[in-house]
Design an enzyme around this catalytic site. Structure first.
Site, PDB file in Angstrom:
ATOM      1  N   CYS A 162      14.552 -46.865  -0.768  1.00  0.00           N
ATOM      2  CA  CYS A 162      13.481 -45.892  -0.994  1.00  0.00           C
ATOM      3  C   CYS A 162      13.212 -45.629  -2.467  1.00  0.00           C
ATOM      4  O   CYS A 162      12.300 -44.857  -2.799  1.00  0.00           O
ATOM      5  CB  CYS A 162      13.813 -44.586  -0.282  1.00  0.00           C
ATOM      6  SG  CYS A 162      14.187 -44.832   1.457  1.00  0.00           S
ATOM      7  N   HIS A 302      12.090 -35.946  -4.507  1.00  0.00           N
ATOM      8  CA  HIS A 302      12.226 -36.973  -3.473  1.00  0.00           C
ATOM      9  C   HIS A 302      12.128 -36.303  -2.103  1.00  0.00           C
ATOM     10  O   HIS A 302      11.393 -36.769  -1.230  1.00  0.00           O
ATOM     11  CB  HIS A 302      13.566 -37.691  -3.636  1.00  0.00           C
ATOM     12  CG  HIS A 302      13.768 -38.825  -2.689  1.00  0.00           C
ATOM     13  ND1 HIS A 302      12.930 -39.916  -2.649  1.00  0.00           N
ATOM     14  CD2 HIS A 302      14.712 -39.036  -1.735  1.00  0.00           C
ATOM     15  CE1 HIS A 302      13.354 -40.757  -1.719  1.00  0.00           C
ATOM     16  NE2 HIS A 302      14.421 -40.250  -1.143  1.00  0.00           N
ATOM     17  N   GLU A 313      19.704 -32.940  -3.784  1.00  0.00           N
ATOM     18  CA  GLU A 313      18.707 -32.985  -4.858  1.00  0.00           C
ATOM     19  C   GLU A 313      18.534 -31.619  -5.503  1.00  0.00           C
ATOM     20  O   GLU A 313      18.404 -31.509  -6.738  1.00  0.00           O
ATOM     21  CB  GLU A 313      17.363 -33.486  -4.330  1.00  0.00           C
ATOM     22  CG  GLU A 313      16.324 -33.641  -5.432  1.00  0.00           C
ATOM     23  CD  GLU A 313      15.023 -34.269  -4.977  1.00  0.00           C
ATOM     24  OE1 GLU A 313      14.210 -34.650  -5.849  1.00  0.00           O
ATOM     25  OE2 GLU A 313      14.812 -34.392  -3.750  1.00  0.00           O
ATOM     26  N   LYS A 333       6.243 -35.340   0.652  1.00  0.00           N
ATOM     27  CA  LYS A 333       6.541 -35.978   1.936  1.00  0.00           C
ATOM     28  C   LYS A 333       6.259 -35.024   3.098  1.00  0.00           C
ATOM     29  O   LYS A 333       6.229 -35.456   4.257  1.00  0.00           O
ATOM     30  CB  LYS A 333       7.991 -36.465   1.974  1.00  0.00           C
ATOM     31  CG  LYS A 333       8.267 -37.671   1.073  1.00  0.00           C
ATOM     32  CD  LYS A 333       9.698 -38.147   1.212  1.00  0.00           C
ATOM     33  CE  LYS A 333      10.006 -39.346   0.310  1.00  0.00           C
ATOM     34  NZ  LYS A 333      10.041 -38.988  -1.122  1.00  0.00           N
ATOM     35  N   HIS A 338       7.665 -40.172   4.939  1.00  0.00           N
ATOM     36  CA  HIS A 338       8.477 -40.949   4.006  1.00  0.00           C
ATOM     37  C   HIS A 338       7.998 -42.400   4.007  1.00  0.00           C
ATOM     38  O   HIS A 338       8.127 -43.105   5.006  1.00  0.00           O
ATOM     39  CB  HIS A 338       9.944 -40.869   4.409  1.00  0.00           C
ATOM     40  CG  HIS A 338      10.895 -41.392   3.373  1.00  0.00           C
ATOM     41  ND1 HIS A 338      10.475 -42.053   2.234  1.00  0.00           N
ATOM     42  CD2 HIS A 338      12.255 -41.360   3.311  1.00  0.00           C
ATOM     43  CE1 HIS A 338      11.531 -42.392   1.509  1.00  0.00           C
ATOM     44  NE2 HIS A 338      12.611 -41.986   2.147  1.00  0.00           N
ATOM     45  N   PHE A 397      18.804 -45.383  -0.021  1.00  0.00           N
ATOM     46  CA  PHE A 397      20.036 -45.803   0.620  1.00  0.00           C
ATOM     47  C   PHE A 397      20.718 -46.858  -0.254  1.00  0.00           C
ATOM     48  O   PHE A 397      20.059 -47.726  -0.837  1.00  0.00           O
ATOM     49  CB  PHE A 397      19.742 -46.409   1.993  1.00  0.00           C
ATOM     50  CG  PHE A 397      19.472 -45.403   3.084  1.00  0.00           C
ATOM     51  CD1 PHE A 397      19.467 -44.044   2.835  1.00  0.00           C
ATOM     52  CD2 PHE A 397      19.225 -45.823   4.377  1.00  0.00           C
ATOM     53  CE1 PHE A 397      19.230 -43.119   3.840  1.00  0.00           C
ATOM     54  CE2 PHE A 397      18.985 -44.915   5.400  1.00  0.00           C
ATOM     55  CZ  PHE A 397      18.987 -43.571   5.135  1.00  0.00           C
TER      56      PHE A 397
END
Length: 422
Positions: A162, A302, A313, A333, A338, A397
């Site tokens: 991502c 994010h 985060e 998002k 996403h 990831f």
């Protein structure tokens, strides 16, 4: 030491669940509209989740049927976004050897790969498409853009889950700074709304199983968030050295002031709980931009709406920014879902346009802020921003962390207003 030349953004292009170009993306974000929909494909009953955020634009109509048949959906979207960005930048006249493409994807042409496996199993090898290899190879989107625009300096494909789109922009910055090119088209694309990716993400409890109104499902930073909504799309930016843009009289949206990287080395899919890796990426981008944390006036987070990710985060932001509780934070998002490998690129575009317009998008799905977040998350409508540094965070990831920093281009070259189409 020689003074490092500035790198500016002169063009943007996007396909997203919010519309078929960057203007539609911006308008929808400012209006608080969501692109999340209930799955209605024939295979929808095969998976336990019922929501996704697809691109609804007719790609075949825009590309032409013959051209579209030789491209995976991820390549189609990448090519259209790159074409929009290139036109938006005024189609720069640049020698091909001074022009590069850096375009990433998390999984490449996964729909072609899975569909062609079905063809092989059901009909035999003679029915496999001769375009299969070029359609499912991870560098297919970057290749398609390079061929269409004639870029010969370099073509790169970062694959970092991502964070792929953001890492592509960071690498594009390096390509210009090191003198390898004057102009770079960079960004990311993803098209993975298919039963296998959906089932796989659900198997690790990453996806939201919200049963209410689709537009309320993606809930970054909310106390009741339960995972992300899978989306698709593409985002492309044209980067130029400031001198190249000035020489052709092209105004810039913003300056790409820096990039920062780090790795968690903690877990394949879970973030380091205290946000240490994310914090190191943000400190690195501030160092690269030559700025103090006090210069940050906006963060595009994010913020995937996973319980662990949002909390990590937020901890990272509080560790890096002494005034984190007073810095407006956007979580887009909430409306786009996403976009995986496209997320960092599309969100960088949003950050650029926010910097240019002086307005930050709100998160319409935020009802009750998680007590562990303690951030000034923008809600109840767009927020006016002070001029200063804006950060765009992307985490993937595998422990990939990338932070980008943008600032107004005015003091360093001609500054651009948002076009009328916005």
């Amino acid at each position: 030491m020689a003074v490092q030349e500035s790198v500016v953004v002169t063009g943007v292009g996007a396909l997203s669940p919010l519309g078929g170009d960057a203007g539609a993306l911006w308008d929808a974000l400012m209006a608080g509209r969501s692109g999340v929909r209930r799955l209605d494909a024939g295979w929808a009953g095969q998976v336990p989740v019922s929501l996704a955020a697809p691109v609804t634009a007719d790609l075949t109509d825009r590309l032409g049927r013959v051209r579209a048949r030789s491209l995976d959906r991820v390549q189609q979207m990448a090519l259209l976004a790159a074409g929009e960005a290139w036109s938006d930048a005024g189609a720069p006249l640049v020698p091909p050897e001074r022009f590069a493409v850096v375009f990433g994807s998390g999984v490449g042409g996964v729909i072609t790969l899975l569909n062609q496996h079905d063809v092989l199993r059901e009909s035999g090898s003679r029915h496999i498409s001769p375009h299969s290899i070029t359609m499912f190879m991870p560098n297919g989107a970057a290749t398609a853009i390079s061929l269409a625009l004639g870029a010969r300096a370099a073509v790169h494909t970062p694959v970092s889950a991502c964070a792929s789109g953001a890492e592509s922009i960071a690498l594009g910055l390096d390509v210009i700074r090191t003198g390898r090119a004057d102009v770079v088209v960079c960004g990311g694309a993803e098209a993975a709304i298919h039963p296998l990716p959906l089932a796989a993400f659900d198997a690790i409890r990453a996806l939201s199983r919200y049963s209410g109104a689709p537009e309320d499902a993606s809930r970054p930073f909310d106390r009741d968030r339960d995972g992300f909504v899978l989306g698709e799309g593409a985002g492309a930016l044209v980067l130029e050295s400031a001198s190249h843009a000035a020489a052709r009289g092209c105004p810039a949206y913003a300056e790409l002031a820096g990039a920062g990287y780090s790795a968690d080395a903690y877990h394949a899919v879970r973030p380091e709980p205290g946000g240490d890796g994310a914090a190191r990426a943000m400190r690195a981008v501030l160092h690269d931009a030559g700025e103090d944390p006090a210069a940050v006036v906006h963060v595009n987070a994010h913020a995937t709406a996973t319980p662990l990710g949002d909390r990590a985060e937020a901890a990272a932001l509080r560790a890096v920014l002494p005034a984190a509780g007073r810095v407006p934070v956007s979580a887009t998002k909430s409306m786009t879902g996403h976009l995986l490998g496209a997320a960092g690129a599309v969100e960088a575009i949003v950050t650029v346009l926010s910097t240019c317009a002086g307005r930050a998008p709100a998160s319409p799905t935020l009802r009750r802020l998680d007590d562990d977040i303690d951030l000034d998350v923008v809600r109840d409508g767009p927020r006016t921003l002070r001029r200063g540094l804006a950060l765009s965070n992307s985490f993937g990831f595998g422990g990939h962390n990338v932070a980008l920093a943008f600032r107004p281009a005015g003091p360093r070259g001609p500054e651009r207003s948002l076009p009328n189409r916005y």
